[in-house]
Write a protein that holds these residues in place. Structure first.
Motif, short mmCIF file in Angstrom:
data_model
loop_
_atom_site.label_atom_id
_atom_site.label_comp_id
_atom_site.label_asym_id
_atom_site.label_seq_id
_atom_site.Cartn_x
_atom_site.Cartn_y
_atom_site.Cartn_z
N SER A 26 0.86 -1.19 0.00
CA SER A 26 0.00 0.00 0.00
C SER A 26 0.90 1.23 0.00
O SER A 26 2.09 1.14 0.32
N THR A 63 -10.78 6.77 7.39
CA THR A 63 -12.04 6.18 7.82
C THR A 63 -12.81 7.17 8.69
O THR A 63 -14.01 7.37 8.50
N ASP A 83 -14.90 10.68 -1.14
CA ASP A 83 -13.77 10.02 -0.48
C ASP A 83 -12.57 10.27 -1.40
O ASP A 83 -12.35 9.55 -2.38
N ARG A 143 -7.13 9.48 -2.13
CA ARG A 143 -6.01 9.65 -3.09
C ARG A 143 -6.35 10.71 -4.14
O ARG A 143 -5.95 10.59 -5.31
N1 TLP Z 1 -7.20 2.13 2.22
C1 TLP Z 1 -6.22 1.16 2.66
C2 TLP Z 1 -6.93 -0.10 3.17
O1 TLP Z 1 -7.87 0.23 4.12
C3 TLP Z 1 -7.61 -0.88 2.09
C4 TLP Z 1 -5.28 0.85 1.52
O2 TLP Z 1 -4.25 0.24 1.78
O3 TLP Z 1 -5.58 1.22 0.37
N2 TLP Z 1 -10.65 5.67 1.48
C5 TLP Z 1 -9.91 4.98 0.60
C6 TLP Z 1 -10.20 5.08 -0.85
C7 TLP Z 1 -8.86 4.17 1.06
O4 TLP Z 1 -8.15 3.48 0.19
C8 TLP Z 1 -8.60 4.10 2.45
C9 TLP Z 1 -7.50 3.24 3.00
C10 TLP Z 1 -9.40 4.86 3.31
C11 TLP Z 1 -10.43 5.63 2.79
C12 TLP Z 1 -9.23 4.82 4.81
O5 TLP Z 1 -8.07 5.40 5.26
P1 TLP Z 1 -7.47 5.04 6.72
O6 TLP Z 1 -6.74 3.75 6.54
O7 TLP Z 1 -6.59 6.20 7.03
O8 TLP Z 1 -8.61 4.93 7.66
#
Ligand code: TLP
Length: 344
Positions: A9, A62, A171, A174
């Motif tokens: 990741s 999240t 969301d 990225r």
């Molecule tokens: N994604 C993480 C994992 O949870 C899958 C990753 O390694 O890609 N929105 C999107 C589009 C995300 O990809 C993620 C994290 C989140 C929200 C949540 O971010 P965090 O991990 O900071 O709570």
């Protein structure tokens, strides 16, 4: 010499010496009193970046999504989202648990919904139905493989949502990858949304945190939910300084991650048995199918790991690789060599 190439990741990135230096010297105060100058600076910077009245730093992507959805809805409401979206798959049922709302997932084309699809999913006013309240999009789309939402499609959905009294949530974990790839500014993307989130701890390389931006009333509600969820921040300027550093220094370099993803995709496509179309790799996420008659995604990942190449199996036959600032061109070439050896 053994090498580790971590492509599980872009969250695995570690702060470099300059970022650590900025963090060590950050001016701090008690943010629950609104007195942390670095937190305030970051939030003002982000509000301006997205062209919104206000912004709030939160501990994670999240929490950014969940506080936003909570602030937009009443219990019993419904949120239209995409089937592969993070809020539907990877946030522990948070909308049901925290906001008392249900999600209405639609299958997009490589993660992208059309305005017609969204329109058909809006519930008519009827005592039996939940109230459709929010349309939540994801840009770039993670499980679709870093896909960029076309701005024209976003605008069509946003116009529809406006006409039907729905809120638009992005969301944008990225979003900067889309910004760097397309040249479309964060403000231009954000204009179509009532709320925008973005993560500092993915490609941007900061250790912790995300941001939510929106109008002042909305951000005041998000702030309250952050507190409810246990997210009152004290001398958080220490970590906010990492986020500010990332915004100032690590945005443009995302183009390198995109080039490395393209290099990886092209190399993988040439390996017999691996299925992927490099022309569909738009940003820093590479998804591919393994020759499942020979081995599972889990099995291949384990063999690669023994050779220092880390990737994430996402199903029995699919693997995800995410390029990031810890990985250079030589690492990508090394990773490809290991694939060739394992699959020879
Ligand atoms: N994604 C993480 C994992 O949870 C899958 C990753 O390694 O890609 N929105 C999107 C589009 C995300 O990809 C993620 C994290 C989140 C929200 C949540 O971010 P965090 O991990 O900071 O709570």
């Amino acid at each position: 010499m053994s090498r580790t190439v971590d492509l599980r990741s872009d969250t695995v990135t570690l702060p470099g010496p300059e970022m650590r230096e900025a963090m060590a010297h950050a001016a701090v105060g008690d943010d629950v009193f609104g007195e942390d100058p670095t937190m305030n600076e970051l939030q003002e910077y982000c509000a301006e970046l997205f062209g919104k009245e206000a912004a709030l730093y939160v501990p994670s992507g999240t929490m950014a999504n969940q506080t936003s959805l909570n602030a937009h809805t009443q219990p019993g409401d419904e949120i239209i989202c995409e089937y592969g979206s993070h809020i539907f798959n990877y946030e522990c049922g948070g909308p049901a648990l925290l906001s008392g709302v249900q999600l209405h997932p639609l299958r997009g084309e490589r993660g992208v919904l059309s305005a017609d699809q969204v329109e058909a999913a809006i519930r008519p006013a009827n005592v039996h139905h939940p109230v459709t309240r929010v349309v939540a999009l994801e840009n770039t789309h993670n499980t679709a493989g870093g896909v960029i939402y076309p701005l024209g499609t976003i605008r069509e959905i946003s116009e529809l949502a406006g006409n039907r009294g729905l809120r638009m949530h992005l969301d944008g974990a990225r979003l900067m990858n889309a910004v760097v790839k397309t040249g479309i500014s964060p403000g231009e993307y954000a204009r179509s949304f009532d709320s925008v989130t973005m993560c500092f701890s993915k490609g941007l390389g900061a250790p912790v945190g995300s941001v939510v931006a929106g109008n002042a009333d909305f951000i005041a509600r998000v702030h309250r939910y952050r507190k409810v969820y246990g997210g009152g921040m004290r001398q958080a300027g220490i970590i906010a300084a990492g986020a500010l550093y990332a915004l100032r220094h690590n945005v443009e370099r995302l183009a390198e991650d995109h080039a490395h993803a393209q290099l990886l995709a092209q190399g993988l496509a040439e390996i017999s048995g691996i299925e992927l179309d490099p022309s569909l790799v738009e940003t820093n996420i590479v998804m591919f199918t393994v020759p499942s008659e020979r081995l599972t995604a889990q099995n291949l990942s384990e063999q690669l790991k023994e050779r220092g190449v880390l990737m994430l199996p996402v199903s029995d036959s699919r693997i995800r690789a995410v390029t990031n600032l810890m990985v250079d061109e030589q690492d990508i070439r090394y990773a490809l060599e290991q694939f060739e050896t394992v699959l020879a």
